[in-house]
Motif scaffolding. Structure first.
Motif, mmCIF file in Angstrom:
data_model
loop_
_atom_site.group_PDB
_atom_site.id
_atom_site.type_symbol
_atom_site.label_atom_id
_atom_site.label_comp_id
_atom_site.label_asym_id
_atom_site.label_seq_id
_atom_site.Cartn_x
_atom_site.Cartn_y
_atom_site.Cartn_z
ATOM 1 N N HIS A 209 0.814 -1.211 0.000
ATOM 2 C CA HIS A 209 0.000 0.000 0.000
ATOM 3 C C HIS A 209 0.850 1.265 0.000
ATOM 4 C CE1 HIS A 209 0.683 -0.892 4.286
ATOM 5 N NE2 HIS A 209 0.603 0.413 4.482
ATOM 6 N N LEU A 210 2.135 1.149 0.313
ATOM 7 C CA LEU A 210 2.999 2.336 0.226
ATOM 8 C C LEU A 210 3.124 2.817 -1.209
ATOM 9 C CD1 LEU A 210 5.930 1.438 2.664
ATOM 10 C CD2 LEU A 210 4.011 2.995 3.080
ATOM 11 N N LEU A 211 3.009 1.889 -2.148
ATOM 12 C CA LEU A 211 3.131 2.242 -3.557
ATOM 13 C C LEU A 211 1.955 3.082 -4.054
ATOM 14 C CD1 LEU A 211 4.277 -1.286 -4.727
ATOM 15 C CD2 LEU A 211 5.726 0.748 -4.664
ATOM 16 N N GLU A 286 2.425 4.244 6.632
ATOM 17 C CA GLU A 286 2.235 5.234 5.568
ATOM 18 C C GLU A 286 2.193 6.658 6.108
ATOM 19 O OE1 GLU A 286 -1.887 3.280 6.245
ATOM 20 O OE2 GLU A 286 0.237 2.723 6.312
ATOM 21 N N ASP A 287 1.801 6.817 7.367
ATOM 22 C CA ASP A 287 1.733 8.158 7.948
ATOM 23 C C ASP A 287 3.119 8.737 8.237
ATOM 24 O OD1 ASP A 287 -1.019 8.161 7.818
ATOM 25 O OD2 ASP A 287 -1.278 7.325 9.815
ATOM 26 N N ILE A 288 4.123 7.876 8.267
ATOM 27 C CA ILE A 288 5.491 8.377 8.418
ATOM 28 C C ILE A 288 5.897 9.165 7.173
ATOM 29 C CG2 ILE A 288 7.925 7.720 8.610
ATOM 30 C CD1 ILE A 288 7.050 5.272 10.184
ATOM 31 N N TYR A 289 5.508 8.667 6.009
ATOM 32 C CA TYR A 289 6.040 9.185 4.749
ATOM 33 C C TYR A 289 5.062 10.020 3.919
ATOM 34 C CZ TYR A 289 9.389 5.460 5.811
ATOM 35 O OH TYR A 289 10.317 4.668 6.425
ATOM 36 N N ARG A 290 3.785 9.964 4.252
ATOM 37 C CA ARG A 290 2.736 10.471 3.371
ATOM 38 C C ARG A 290 3.001 11.891 2.860
ATOM 39 N NH1 ARG A 290 -2.264 8.587 3.103
ATOM 40 N NH2 ARG A 290 -2.094 7.562 5.141
ATOM 41 N N ASP A 291 3.375 12.836 3.738
ATOM 42 C CA ASP A 291 3.492 14.229 3.329
ATOM 43 C C ASP A 291 4.943 14.703 3.252
ATOM 44 O OD1 ASP A 291 3.926 14.052 6.024
ATOM 45 O OD2 ASP A 291 2.866 15.894 6.555
ATOM 46 N N GLU A 311 11.308 1.279 2.029
ATOM 47 C CA GLU A 311 9.945 1.712 2.362
ATOM 48 C C GLU A 311 9.714 3.158 1.937
ATOM 49 O OE1 GLU A 311 9.370 -1.157 6.310
ATOM 50 O OE2 GLU A 311 9.890 0.960 6.536
ATOM 51 N N ALA A 312 10.680 4.022 2.208
ATOM 52 C CA ALA A 312 10.533 5.426 1.825
ATOM 53 C C ALA A 312 10.475 5.582 0.313
ATOM 54 C CB ALA A 312 11.682 6.249 2.399
ATOM 55 N N MET A 313 11.317 4.833 -0.411
ATOM 56 C CA MET A 313 11.281 4.892 -1.873
ATOM 57 C C MET A 313 9.921 4.438 -2.392
ATOM 58 S SD MET A 313 15.132 3.439 -2.594
ATOM 59 C CE MET A 313 15.026 3.428 -4.392
ATOM 60 N N ALA A 314 9.382 3.367 -1.812
ATOM 61 C CA ALA A 314 8.059 2.893 -2.217
ATOM 62 C C ALA A 314 6.990 3.942 -1.952
ATOM 63 C CB ALA A 314 7.714 1.601 -1.485
#
Length: 398
Positions: A209-211, A286-291, A311-314
């Motif tokens: 779902h990160l993608l 996902e909330d770590i990276y979303r914005d 994970e961050a790249m995804a």
């Protein structure tokens, strides 16, 4: 599951659970108690769950055992009490040891004879002898020549002793999984072909779902992720002392977010002084990276796949790190899928450049995401693992 040991263990567990019933045995060190809520969800997902208490030997005894008995120091554990009765009464198709201490403990005959199993599998996140060797190499950054020479020699010697102990340990297993080709090449230096043939490279995957997170709508935010009570705490201190002031001097609107448990009073005081947002825990990854526009990854360790990087790249963040941040990522190209920097000035200059771009270099973020999409699908990883576990029976019957 939030760290480099528990992420693969959780997904390997899921793969095994798709194949049949799974019992879970948790080794709990008496000096490192774990909150019940950490394991409650996992407990509910298994057929039976037991917790055994173990006590670690003294450092002197652990090191002596490594030299004299070829037992890795992290396996110097003593069982307190007895194993659960259901464990000794059941004959298992496979026993999967998902942490280095468990692998080391159950390689020993006094532990293994208590459990009946047709096959034994060792799941490793890191090969610790390689960790120690690389740590010795990192002393080259020290300004003291005497310290560099001494620690480099000590680490090289210690890593060879531990490598031989790990080879002996892994020889007790029918299948061994590890993360990257660097670990495999290291093992090849010390072992014969018989062990190498039993090794399966099984890098971590990423939550799919990160993608799906949007690449647009990002803010000029930089995120650092890691447990702050050990190595990553030192890396963060370096970043806060040497890099972030350079960024703020040129871009006062930039924001830094730090995610990870273990920040002590010293770090939290620095966060407050510098206006850094600190979040010890974020329930949804996902909330770590979303914005966020980018993840900074001053890793400097030279071994293992770095989970937060893939994970961050995804998730559509640009990753800015030293070359070791991108360990184990096939086909990675600096400047195409992420940015490689090696010193404070370069870190700061690249952060300012990326945050000053109108869309935060979206083309590179897209390229990084597509690279991870091709190589780090957990569903594929689980199928590969299942195929190799099933093959154990085929080989035994053949």
């Amino acid at each position: 599951m939030t760290d480099g040991v528990r992420i693969p263990a959780a997904n390997h567990f899921r793969a095994l659970k798709e194949m049949g019933e799974v019992d879970l045995l948790i080794m709990q060190r008496v000096d490192l108690p774990r909150p019940d809520e950490d394991i409650e969800e996992t407990r509910e997902a298994v057929s039976r769950c037991g917790i055994i208490e173990v006590r670690r030997d003294s450092n002197v005894a652990a090191i002596a055992g490594e030299f004299l008995r070829r037992q890795p120091f992290y396996g110097a554990l003593q069982l307190i009490g007895e194993l659960p009765s259901w464990l000794s009464e059941t004959e298992y198709d496979v026993v999967w040891c998902g942490t280095a201490p468990a692998v080391a403990a159950f390689a020993r005959s006094e532990w293994r004879r208590r459990v009946k199993a047709r096959h034994w599998v060792a799941g490793l996140s890191d090969v610790h002898s390689l960790v120690i060797y690389r740590q010795g190499q990192q002393t080259s950054k020290s300004k003291s020549r005497a310290y560099k020479l001494t620690m480099s020699a000590v680490s090289a010697g210690r890593s060879k002793v531990l490598a031989r102990a790990e080879i002996a340990m892994l020889g007790a297993y029918d299948l061994v999984t590890m993360q990257t080709d660097k670990e495999l090449e290291w093992i090849k230096r010390f072992s014969g072909e018989a062990l190498v043939k039993r090794i399966l490279l099984l890098p971590n995957g990423i939550p799919s779902h990160l993608l799906d997170l949007p690449l647009s709508g990002r803010e000029p935010k930089v995120v650092f992720v890691g447990r702050l009570s050990a190595m990553y705490g030192h890396r963060l201190r370096w970043f806060l002392d040497d890099v972030w002031p350079l960024v703020m001097a040129k871009m006062p609107t930039a924001k830094l977010v730090v995610v990870g448990k273990g920040a002590g009073k010293g770090l939290t005081e620095i966060f407050e002084r510098l206006g850094v947002t600190y979040q010890p825990f974020v329930p949804e990854i996902e909330d770590i990276y979303r914005d966020k526009a980018m993840l900074i990854a001053p890793i400097f360790k030279g071994f293992g796949l770095i989970n937060k990087v893939v994970e961050a790249m995804a998730a559509g963040c640009l990753v800015l790190g030293d070359k070791t941040a991108f360990n184990g990522i096939p086909d990675f190209q600096a400047g195409v899928h992420g940015r490689v920097v090696e010193d404070a000035e370069a870190f700061a200059a690249q952060i300012v450049e990326v945050l000053g771009d109108s869309d935060f270099v979206q083309q590179q973020r897209e390229a990084g995401r597509e690279l991870v999409r091709r190589h780090f699908d957990w569903a594929v990883r689980r199928r590969v693992l299942q195929e190799h576990v099933r093959a154990l029976d085929t080989e035994a019957k053949g």
